[in-house]
Design an enzyme around this catalytic site. Structure first.
Site, short mmCIF file in Angstrom:
data_model
loop_
_atom_site.label_atom_id
_atom_site.label_comp_id
_atom_site.label_asym_id
_atom_site.label_seq_id
_atom_site.Cartn_x
_atom_site.Cartn_y
_atom_site.Cartn_z
N MET A 23 0.82 -1.20 0.00
CA MET A 23 0.00 0.00 0.00
C MET A 23 0.86 1.25 0.00
SD MET A 23 -1.60 0.10 3.83
CE MET A 23 -2.61 1.45 3.27
N CYS A 24 0.22 2.38 -0.30
CA CYS A 24 0.84 3.69 -0.28
C CYS A 24 1.96 3.75 -1.33
CB CYS A 24 1.30 4.01 1.13
SG CYS A 24 1.77 5.72 1.43
N ALA A 25 3.18 3.93 -0.91
CA ALA A 25 4.31 3.96 -1.85
C ALA A 25 4.83 2.56 -2.15
CB ALA A 25 5.44 4.81 -1.27
N TYR A 62 -0.42 5.47 -3.45
CA TYR A 62 -0.52 6.86 -3.03
C TYR A 62 -0.43 7.75 -4.28
CZ TYR A 62 0.08 10.96 -0.11
OH TYR A 62 -0.10 12.17 0.51
N SER A 80 -3.31 -0.75 -2.13
CA SER A 80 -4.16 0.26 -1.51
C SER A 80 -3.44 1.61 -1.52
CB SER A 80 -4.52 -0.16 -0.09
OG SER A 80 -5.48 0.69 0.47
#
Length: 186
Positions: A105-107, A125, A151
């Site tokens: 998720m994110c980066a 992200y 995500s």
């Protein structure tokens, strides 16, 4: 019992790392957090916002056969370390080669991209897609594509972890944890 591996690299996003571990454990998944070898080789891993978390095992001792999923929290510092660490990259490839779940998720989808295991459809992200494949990023909280779950960021961490619970343990456990945490937005 389903088992999950959550690598925590120096500079990881704390909300994401702790949420993944917490929600998975609530859902009945055995979770091991792992620390990376090398410069920061200690079981005390400091996140992007100065919060230190004690990891369970060294990443170098992980045996892929013992886990159902590897789930990466984001944070650029931690993500870059995961993308550059030979052990982390080898494990991501082994999980994918054994048709096991891979999640980020994110980066952290960037680390999957570097390993060559990121699915065609993914999310991350906003702006991280510029380092990956901008044309394939979808604007959804959580994306499941094959055996890859991605995500967007800190605000979607609970939804991300709940989706992992759904995939590993089932809808009933997902619903129980979702209602118990008041995560009705997922």
């Amino acid at each position: 019992m389903a088992r999950a591996l959550v690598p925590l690299a120096e500079g990881f996003e704390e909300i994401e790392g702790v949420s993944i571990i917490d929600i998975l454990r609530r859902g009945g998944v055995e979770v091991h957090s792992a620390y990376l070898p090398g410069e920061f080789a200690t079981d005390l891993v400091t996140g992007a916002n100065g919060i230190t978390v004690q990891a369970d095992v060294p990443l170098a001792t992980v045996v892929v056969d013992e886990y159902d999923i590897i789930a990466l929290p984001g944070g650029w510092g931690g993500t870059n370390r995961l993308a550059e660490d030979p052990t982390a990259q080898r494990l991501l490839k082994e999980f994918a080669a054994q048709d096991k779940w891979v999640a980020a998720m994110c980066a952290a989808p960037y680390a999957l991209h570097v390993a060559g295991v990121l699915s065609k459809r993914y999310t991350c992200y906003p702006s991280v897609e510029e380092q990956i494949r901008p044309e394939d990023r979808v604007d959804e909280k959580v994306v499941v594509d094959g055996k890859v779950i991605t995500s967007q960021g800190p605000g979607t961490a609970i939804c991300f972890a709940l989706e992992i619970v759904r995939q590993l343990v089932g809808q009933e456990s997902y619903e129980t944890v979702r209602s118990g945490t008041l995560a009705t937005y997922c």
